[in-house]
Design a protein around this motif. Structure first.
Motif, PDB file in Angstrom:
ATOM      1  N   LYS A  28       0.828  -1.216   0.000  1.00  0.00           N
ATOM      2  CA  LYS A  28       0.000   0.000   0.000  1.00  0.00           C
ATOM      3  C   LYS A  28       0.858   1.259   0.000  1.00  0.00           C
ATOM      4  CE  LYS A  28      -4.139  -2.021   1.885  1.00  0.00           C
ATOM      5  NZ  LYS A  28      -5.042  -2.181   3.007  1.00  0.00           N
ATOM      6  N   ARG A  29       1.976   1.229   0.705  1.00  0.00           N
ATOM      7  CA  ARG A  29       2.874   2.380   0.693  1.00  0.00           C
ATOM      8  C   ARG A  29       3.477   2.581  -0.695  1.00  0.00           C
ATOM      9  NH1 ARG A  29       4.157   0.264   5.939  1.00  0.00           N
ATOM     10  NH2 ARG A  29       5.969  -0.817   5.071  1.00  0.00           N
ATOM     11  N   ALA A  30       3.816   1.495  -1.370  1.00  0.00           N
ATOM     12  CA  ALA A  30       4.367   1.598  -2.728  1.00  0.00           C
ATOM     13  C   ALA A  30       3.332   2.203  -3.676  1.00  0.00           C
ATOM     14  CB  ALA A  30       4.821   0.225  -3.214  1.00  0.00           C
ATOM     15  N   LEU A  31       2.110   1.732  -3.598  1.00  0.00           N
ATOM     16  CA  LEU A  31       1.038   2.276  -4.440  1.00  0.00           C
ATOM     17  C   LEU A  31       0.797   3.747  -4.127  1.00  0.00           C
ATOM     18  CD1 LEU A  31      -1.416  -0.733  -4.335  1.00  0.00           C
ATOM     19  CD2 LEU A  31      -0.363   0.205  -6.403  1.00  0.00           C
ATOM     20  N   SER A  32       0.781   4.081  -2.867  1.00  0.00           N
ATOM     21  CA  SER A  32       0.533   5.456  -2.434  1.00  0.00           C
ATOM     22  C   SER A  32       1.622   6.417  -2.922  1.00  0.00           C
ATOM     23  CB  SER A  32       0.432   5.506  -0.909  1.00  0.00           C
ATOM     24  OG  SER A  32       0.259   6.819  -0.464  1.00  0.00           O
ATOM     25  N   ALA A  33       2.846   5.943  -2.986  1.00  0.00           N
ATOM     26  CA  ALA A  33       3.964   6.791  -3.405  1.00  0.00           C
ATOM     27  C   ALA A  33       3.769   7.341  -4.814  1.00  0.00           C
ATOM     28  CB  ALA A  33       5.278   6.007  -3.325  1.00  0.00           C
TER      29      ALA A  33
END
Length: 165
Positions: A96-101
């Motif tokens: 989710k952090r990767a997508l959010s970035a």
């Protein structure tokens, strides 16, 4: 174009040298992407002897790596936009952090690391790709790195092996 994708090498803590399976693939690479947690700039120097290297820093990287790389990066390669981020942080899962970035940017692929878990999956029209770790498999059955080929179309796959020597 052949791109070798690595992350979480953690050298020299987890390995004294790059695994033979990886170095064999690096010999034919056009580009190398490292998604962070190099641990030292020596990893960059070694990878650079094979092909140009692009990457980002991770949560265990020192100032020598952070002064050379950014926290996230977007590459435009043969009509594809590839976002790179390590994926560390406080809230949500690594994925989710990767997508959010890259929520505010149009990318075709997100390459990330941090979890040491090899992942290749589509999220809508977006390819989410974690190469795993070539030197620190943690709870995974095998060590791994990734290979992305762009020959009109983009194709990503994992290369698995049991011995990191």
């Amino acid at each position: 174009m052949k791109i070798i994708v690595v992350s979480d090498t953690h050298m020299p803590k987890r390995a004294k040298s790059l695994p033979k399976k990886l170095t064999e693939a690096l010999k034919t690479a056009d580009l190398i992407i490292h998604a962070g947690d190099w641990q030292t700039i020596d990893v960059y120097n070694e990878l650079s002897s094979f092909a140009p290297v692009e990457g980002v820093y991770g949560n265990v990287d020192g100032e020598d790596v952070k002064s050379r790389f950014e926290q996230k990066k977007v590459l435009d390669i043969n009509g594809y936009r590839i976002g790179i981020v390590h994926g560390h942080g406080q809230k949500g899962s690594t994925e989710k952090r990767a997508l959010s970035a890259f929520s505010e940017e149009m990318v075709d692929v997100i390459v990330y690391g941090h979890s040491h878990i090899p992942i290749k999956k589509m999220v809508g029209d977006l390819l989410l790709f974690n190469p795993g770790s070539a030197t620190d498999k943690r709870r995974q059955k095998k060590f791994s790195f990734g290979m992305i080929t762009i020959n009109g179309e983009l194709h990503a796959e994992h290369i698995y092996y049991e011995d990191k020597q």
